[in-house]
Write a protein that holds these residues in place. Structure first.
Motif, mmCIF file in Angstrom:
data_model
loop_
_atom_site.group_PDB
_atom_site.id
_atom_site.type_symbol
_atom_site.label_atom_id
_atom_site.label_comp_id
_atom_site.label_asym_id
_atom_site.label_seq_id
_atom_site.Cartn_x
_atom_site.Cartn_y
_atom_site.Cartn_z
ATOM 1 N N LEU A 30 93.739 -4.163 -17.782
ATOM 2 C CA LEU A 30 92.759 -5.199 -17.458
ATOM 3 C C LEU A 30 91.789 -5.287 -18.630
ATOM 4 N N ILE A 31 91.745 -6.434 -19.280
ATOM 5 C CA ILE A 31 90.850 -6.634 -20.421
ATOM 6 C C ILE A 31 89.752 -7.587 -19.976
ATOM 7 N N ILE A 32 88.526 -7.109 -20.021
ATOM 8 C CA ILE A 32 87.401 -7.929 -19.560
ATOM 9 C C ILE A 32 86.259 -7.874 -20.563
ATOM 10 N N GLY A 33 85.405 -8.880 -20.503
ATOM 11 C CA GLY A 33 84.146 -8.843 -21.239
ATOM 12 C C GLY A 33 83.116 -8.139 -20.383
ATOM 13 N N ASP A 34 82.423 -7.151 -20.933
ATOM 14 C CA ASP A 34 81.491 -6.374 -20.110
ATOM 15 C C ASP A 34 80.218 -7.136 -19.746
ATOM 16 N N PRO A 51 75.767 -8.956 -0.399
ATOM 17 C CA PRO A 51 75.659 -7.684 -1.137
ATOM 18 C C PRO A 51 77.019 -7.114 -1.547
ATOM 19 N N GLN A 52 78.094 -7.544 -0.902
ATOM 20 C CA GLN A 52 79.433 -7.046 -1.219
ATOM 21 C C GLN A 52 80.103 -7.840 -2.346
ATOM 22 N N VAL A 53 79.539 -8.981 -2.714
ATOM 23 C CA VAL A 53 80.109 -9.798 -3.775
ATOM 24 C C VAL A 53 79.916 -9.059 -5.103
ATOM 25 N N GLN A 54 80.990 -8.972 -5.878
ATOM 26 C CA GLN A 54 80.949 -8.240 -7.136
ATOM 27 C C GLN A 54 81.126 -9.184 -8.318
ATOM 28 N N THR A 55 80.505 -8.826 -9.442
ATOM 29 C CA THR A 55 80.782 -9.534 -10.683
ATOM 30 C C THR A 55 82.166 -9.114 -11.160
ATOM 31 N N VAL A 56 82.704 -9.827 -12.130
ATOM 32 C CA VAL A 56 84.029 -9.491 -12.646
ATOM 33 C C VAL A 56 84.094 -8.038 -13.145
ATOM 34 N N PRO A 57 83.128 -7.547 -13.936
ATOM 35 C CA PRO A 57 83.224 -6.145 -14.362
ATOM 36 C C PRO A 57 83.219 -5.158 -13.186
ATOM 37 N N GLN A 58 82.436 -5.430 -12.158
ATOM 38 C CA GLN A 58 82.438 -4.556 -10.982
ATOM 39 C C GLN A 58 83.781 -4.626 -10.256
ATOM 40 N N ALA A 59 84.291 -5.825 -10.065
ATOM 41 C CA ALA A 59 85.572 -6.000 -9.375
ATOM 42 C C ALA A 59 86.716 -5.388 -10.180
ATOM 43 N N ALA A 60 86.623 -5.434 -11.503
ATOM 44 C CA ALA A 60 87.673 -4.855 -12.347
ATOM 45 C C ALA A 60 87.742 -3.342 -12.180
#
Length: 100
Positions: A30-34, A51-60
């Motif tokens: 998984l390649i993501i921008g931090d 509160p359970q919704v995550q940003t892409v880095p958190q979800a990754a």
């Protein structure tokens, strides 16, 4: 590009695959921008679930933990589209991930 984005958005909204992640049997990188601040469903989630919704880095991080042979690669200082923001850096990272 618009068509691809529409298909991706539809998939995210109507075909959640999180339950299937542990079934992946191949190596996953998984390649993501931090600095990606994207948070899918942040605007449409009911207040109790926000509160359970995550940003892409958190979800990754969550996804990488659930995939048996996953490795999370964070590209420091980049956002939601690292392949556009720093194409040479992204390509070098992608090639190294494929080679490993």
């Amino acid at each position: 590009m618009r068509d691809a984005q529409a298909r991706l958005s539809d998939m995210i909204q109507t075909q959640p695959v999180a339950a299937e992640l542990p079934r992946l049997a191949m190596p996953v990188r998984l390649i993501i921008g931090d600095r990606d601040l994207t948070a899918f469903r942040a605007g449409s989630a009911p207040p109790a679930r926000r509160p359970q919704v995550q940003t892409v880095p958190q979800a990754a991080v969550t996804a990488a933990r659930r995939i048996p042979d996953a490795r999370l690669i964070r590209l420091e200082g980049l956002g939601h589209a690292p392949q556009v923001e720093a194409p040479a850096r992204f390509l070098q990272t992608l090639e190294a991930a494929i080679a490993s």
